[in-house]
Enzyme design. Structure first.
Site, mmCIF file in Angstrom:
data_model
loop_
_atom_site.group_PDB
_atom_site.id
_atom_site.type_symbol
_atom_site.label_atom_id
_atom_site.label_comp_id
_atom_site.label_asym_id
_atom_site.label_seq_id
_atom_site.Cartn_x
_atom_site.Cartn_y
_atom_site.Cartn_z
ATOM 1 N N GLU A 9 4.905 -26.399 -9.375
ATOM 2 C CA GLU A 9 5.079 -26.006 -10.776
ATOM 3 C C GLU A 9 4.933 -24.515 -11.014
ATOM 4 O OE1 GLU A 9 2.610 -27.899 -9.554
ATOM 5 O OE2 GLU A 9 1.809 -29.203 -11.106
ATOM 6 N N ASP A 82 1.486 -31.366 -9.409
ATOM 7 C CA ASP A 82 0.112 -31.871 -9.467
ATOM 8 C C ASP A 82 0.066 -33.397 -9.426
ATOM 9 O OD1 ASP A 82 -0.859 -29.303 -9.554
ATOM 10 O OD2 ASP A 82 -0.998 -29.241 -11.737
ATOM 11 N N ASP A 84 -1.625 -35.577 -11.267
ATOM 12 C CA ASP A 84 -1.889 -36.362 -12.474
ATOM 13 C C ASP A 84 -0.574 -36.835 -13.102
ATOM 14 O OD1 ASP A 84 -0.895 -34.039 -13.507
ATOM 15 O OD2 ASP A 84 -2.717 -33.443 -14.561
ATOM 16 N N GLU A 86 1.000 -35.808 -15.743
ATOM 17 C CA GLU A 86 1.893 -34.713 -16.117
ATOM 18 C C GLU A 86 2.654 -34.212 -14.898
ATOM 19 O OE1 GLU A 86 3.231 -32.989 -19.563
ATOM 20 O OE2 GLU A 86 1.470 -34.284 -19.410
ATOM 21 N N TYR A 288 -8.560 -29.707 -7.729
ATOM 22 C CA TYR A 288 -7.777 -29.862 -8.955
ATOM 23 C C TYR A 288 -8.672 -29.979 -10.173
ATOM 24 C CZ TYR A 288 -3.916 -31.280 -11.920
ATOM 25 O OH TYR A 288 -2.970 -31.328 -12.909
ATOM 26 N N ARG A 290 -8.106 -31.033 -13.365
ATOM 27 C CA ARG A 290 -7.962 -32.068 -14.402
ATOM 28 C C ARG A 290 -8.369 -33.404 -13.788
ATOM 29 N NH1 ARG A 290 -3.344 -28.866 -15.512
ATOM 30 N NH2 ARG A 290 -3.558 -27.757 -17.486
ATOM 31 N N HIS A 333 -9.187 -38.005 -7.624
ATOM 32 C CA HIS A 333 -10.058 -38.668 -6.672
ATOM 33 C C HIS A 333 -11.365 -37.942 -6.445
ATOM 34 C CE1 HIS A 333 -6.627 -41.191 -5.877
ATOM 35 N NE2 HIS A 333 -5.896 -40.142 -5.538
#
Length: 808
Positions: A9, A82, A84, A86, A288, A290, A333
């Site tokens: 991204e 990523d 998640d 999103e 990560y 989030r 995780h």
């Protein structure tokens, strides 16, 4: 031909990953989402199972064109967005828009940007998770439907240009309700009694034993009676209780707890925390950011043990495995932790270093031993009274995790200083130095900070890690909530002292009610909240909003079909929207304050076209005299302004006199109080100037300040074209021409530019602001509607096929 194309991204993430992959891998960035819902017809085909209509964002067309070309030539395409929902949606949009093929497209995810994690992801690719994609789409579509349907209702019934959102409006409601609790709160006074006793040590020296009376007195009379009873009293140690206790470290950071602690300890806003954390993650410094999880990997636990042992010794190690308590926990995780726990500091700008330091300390502390404390309670008897003073103290026997980190609290009033107690024994007689009774006042509920609002939203189950920052930013950008600091007010309080068997009284002054970076609802925020609660009670219901989040989780797990969930909500909701438009009355928060003593006309306050205002007189058929209007001043609100304060507003504008043979007027406008002179305006300084009391001399100072500011802003103009100017702006020198701005490179001396040089910069436009580029692109796009329509249709068709496949 590219053998392996990796798409992420962000450019920063691409740069970091490139270091770990070989020459056969080309890493490119999509710069976030490449497409979004079309604005036309909501961008949703409601009649066809809410099928979304996606279009490529204007500013991403060049990126998409480049990625399409590279993907076409690549042997294998790796989508590494990523992990998640999103990120999964970004991966799916890339797959669809770039027309990738399953046989040579691989989805890889990783929780940390390390060589080991990247190579492991490459060795274990997977397919795009349709359930996660559908969960993200369901959220996006539901929020679009709510926002696009309710906003026009607000335009008609409250004020133009307003908007609403499923989560944002509920967040505003929390802040509004807290504000009304504060407005309704009635403070009560009480007296707290403290005493200082002198204890004679073995060597004859005297030490102070501080104590407090557990009982509170409601009145001054009761307090005086107690102090009278303490005259000529004897004081003895009645009881000593020592209790060992343990204090455990906090769990490693989740998104929510990181936002809260960064706010408390570093003063970061929620969005600032996420921006800095994103940079740390993309640089490979943290995992990560989030996540709902508090779990740490086995390798992280092993490294933590080694690092704690190296720094503090084996006695400070206690490995823990935390479990997530949140029912809605999903997506990640691991907790947020340093990628390499043996790396205590990182390079970077100041805020990155500070946030990393916080994350490192919290992670290390979570695997350290409990702090061992000894709490001591000493009861002191009064020979003339049944009440007992109590002295409390806490001694640290073993620091444990406190050597590294202690979690902060939102409740500032609970902070207490640690006190060491002198050595005493039961039966010891004490010498009374003084007894003091201080008048205190009950505290109103605290206003939310960004951190405490995040905690409240999380406690209610509203939102998820990815939504907290944008939610809080959005409600402020819309003007429903203001984050600011406010000075307190002066308040007197009484102090009663008993010294040498004599009681004396003092009257002191204290500042109370000061606010630091708190969230305040605006008048429009309160009016909109009331309207939404009245007509859309389900949308504004905390339980409903939390249940929606659970339904998104069920979709992510594959236990629910997304468009069925949307359908159950939408059709009753849409019917209510139509009913509200047809039947509801306008809502302006109008409040009648009383009558003007001079004219006898009614004075009221309400929301007007430009915000909250006061109105003198009412419009009635046949009246020749129109009502007068005045904007409310900063700090004044529809629900709390008094009649007297409103009357004062109509004393403006005020004529202050003449300067340079021209009138000087002070008034309040749309953007606050100002001085007007010779057709130009100079703003009054906040917290310094009062429009009701400012005089001519001060106004002249402001006028001259504004002139000097305007002089500094202007760098150069040209006889050839008066519209072309070189100005000094917030971000440096720029060219202004035909209502467009063109940034100048840092190595250009603006004063040396000729008229021809400026035209060349404007024509070439490499430094042109993105806003201008987007505007021109939009114009070009309008000239080719057929092409756009075809693109949209194709995207929609692809989506429909994908949706059918997912259902099967």
């Amino acid at each position: 031909m590219v053998e392996n194309l990796v798409i992420v991204e962000s450019p920063a993430k691409a740069k970091t990953i490139e270091k770990f992959l070989g020459e056969s891998f080309l890493v490119k960035s999509s710069f976030g989402h490449i497409r979004d819902l079309d604005k036309k017809d909501f961008g949703i085909d409601i009649k066809n199972n809410f099928t979304p209509k996606y279009i490529v964002s204007t500013d991403k067309k060049k990126v998409v064109t480049e990625l399409k070309k590279l993907a076409k030539d690549a042997k294998t395409v790796w989508i590494a967005s990523d992990e998640d929902r999103e990120g999964e949606a970004i991966a799916w949009h890339l797959f669809e828009e770039l027309r990738l093929k399953k046989e040579n497209t691989k989805r890889i995810v990783f929780h940390e940007i390390t060589k080991e994690a990247i190579l492991n992801a490459v060795e274990n690719p997977r397919q795009i998770d349709d359930n996660l994609v559908n969960a993200q789409q369901a959220r996006r579509i539901l929020d679009r439907l709510v926002g696009f349907e309710i906003s026009p209702v607000l335009w008609k019934k409250v004020k133009p240009s307003l908007s609403a959102g499923r989560v944002q409006s509920v967040a505003v409601r929390l802040i509004v309700e807290r504000e009304r609790e504060i407005i309704a709160f009635k403070s009560k006074s009480f007296f707290k009694v403290v005493a200082h006793f002198l204890v004679t040590d073995k060597d004859g020296s005297k030490k102070i034993l501080k104590s407090e009376l557990p009982k509170r007195f409601d009145t001054k009379e009761e307090t005086l009676l107690f102090l009278e009873s303490c005259k000529n009293a004897e004081y003895h140690i009645d009881d000593i209780v020592k209790k060992p206790s343990l204090r455990k470290p906090a769990a490693p950071f989740t998104t929510s707890t990181l936002q809260q602690e960064a706010s408390r300890k570093l003063g970061f806003s929620v969005s600032q925390t996420m921006t800095v954390a994103q940079r740390l993650y993309e640089a490979g410094n943290i995992t990560y950011m989030r996540t709902d999880s508090v779990n740490l990997s086995e390798s992280a636990l092993k490294t933590a043990k080694e690092e704690i042992t190296r720094l503090h010794g084996a006695d400070y190690v206690k490995i823990r495995k935390y479990s997530t308590k949140s029912k809605g926990a999903q997506e990640a995780h691991e907790a947020i932790r340093p990628t390499y726990l043996n790396k205590e500091h990182v390079e970077g700008e100041s805020n990155e270093k500070r946030l990393y330091d916080l994350i490192w300390k919290r992670t290390i502390a979570s695997q350290m031993s409990d702090a061992k404390l000894e709490k001591t309670n000493i009861k002191i008897s009064i020979s003339t009274n049944e009440e007992k003073f109590v002295a409390t103290g806490e001694m640290i026997k073993f620091e444990g995790f406190l050597k590294v980190y202690l979690e902060s609290t939102d409740d500032e009033e609970q902070k207490q200083e640690e006190s060491l107690l002198p050595q005493v024994s039961v039966g010891d007689k004490l010498e009374n130095e003084f007894i003091k009774a201080v008048q205190n006042f009950t505290l109103r509920p605290p206003r939310y900070t960004e951190a405490s609002l995040v905690k409240k939203l999380e406690d209610l189950g509203i939102g998820r890690p990815s939504t907290y920052a944008p939610t809080i930013t959005t409600v402020q950008n819309r003007g429903y909530v203001v984050k600011e600091s406010r000075d307190g007010v002066q308040r007197q309080y009484e102090v009663l002292n008993l010294v040498d068997n004599n009681i004396n009284e003092e009257l002191n002054t204290q500042t109370t009610g000061a606010e630091n970076k708190k969230l305040f609802p605006s008048d429009i925020g309160m009016v909109v909240t009331d309207f939404l609660i009245k007509h859309f009670s389900n949308i504004m219901n905390y339980n409903f909003t939390a249940e929606v989040e659970k339904e998104f989780d069920e979709i992510a797990l594959g236990n629910s079909i997304w468009y069925e969930m949307i359908g159950k909500f939408y059709f009753p909701f849409h019917e209510n929207v139509e009913k509200t438009i047809e039947n509801s009355e306008r809502s302006t928060g109008e409040r009648i304050l009383g009558e003007d003593p001079k004219t006898g006309k009614v004075i009221l306050v309400r929301i007007g076209r430009y915000g909250p205002m006061a109105q003198l007189g009412e419009s009635a058929e046949g009246d020749e005299e129109k009502p007068k209007f005045a904007s409310l001043r900063t700090g004044q609100h529809l629900e709390t302004i008094t009649l007297e304060e409103a009357i004062d507003l109509f004393k403006l504008p005020r004529d202050l006199g003449h300067y340079e043979d021209k009138k000087v007027v002070v008034a309040i406008g749309r953007f606050g109080p100002y001085v007007r002179h010779d057709g130009k305006f100079a703003s009054l300084h906040k917290d310094v100037d009062d429009p009701m009391t400012i005089d001519l001399d001060r106004a002249i100072v402001l006028i001259e300040e504004k002139r000097e500011k305007d002089r500094l802003k202007h760098i150069k103009s040209f006889e050839e074209d008066a519209e072309l100017q070189i100005l000094n702006g917030r971000w440096g020198p720029y060219i202004s021409y035909q209502k467009e701005n063109y940034r100048l490179a840092k190595d250009i001396d603006p004063k040396s530019l000729s008229y021809e040089d400026c035209l060349k910069i404007i024509k070439e436009g490499p430094q042109k602001k993105k806003k201008t580029v987007a505007k021109k692109t939009t114009v070009a796009k309008k000239k080719a509607p057929a092409k756009k329509k075809a693109t949209t249709k194709k995207a929609t068709t692809t989506k429909k096929k994908a949706s059918v496949k997912k259902i099967e």
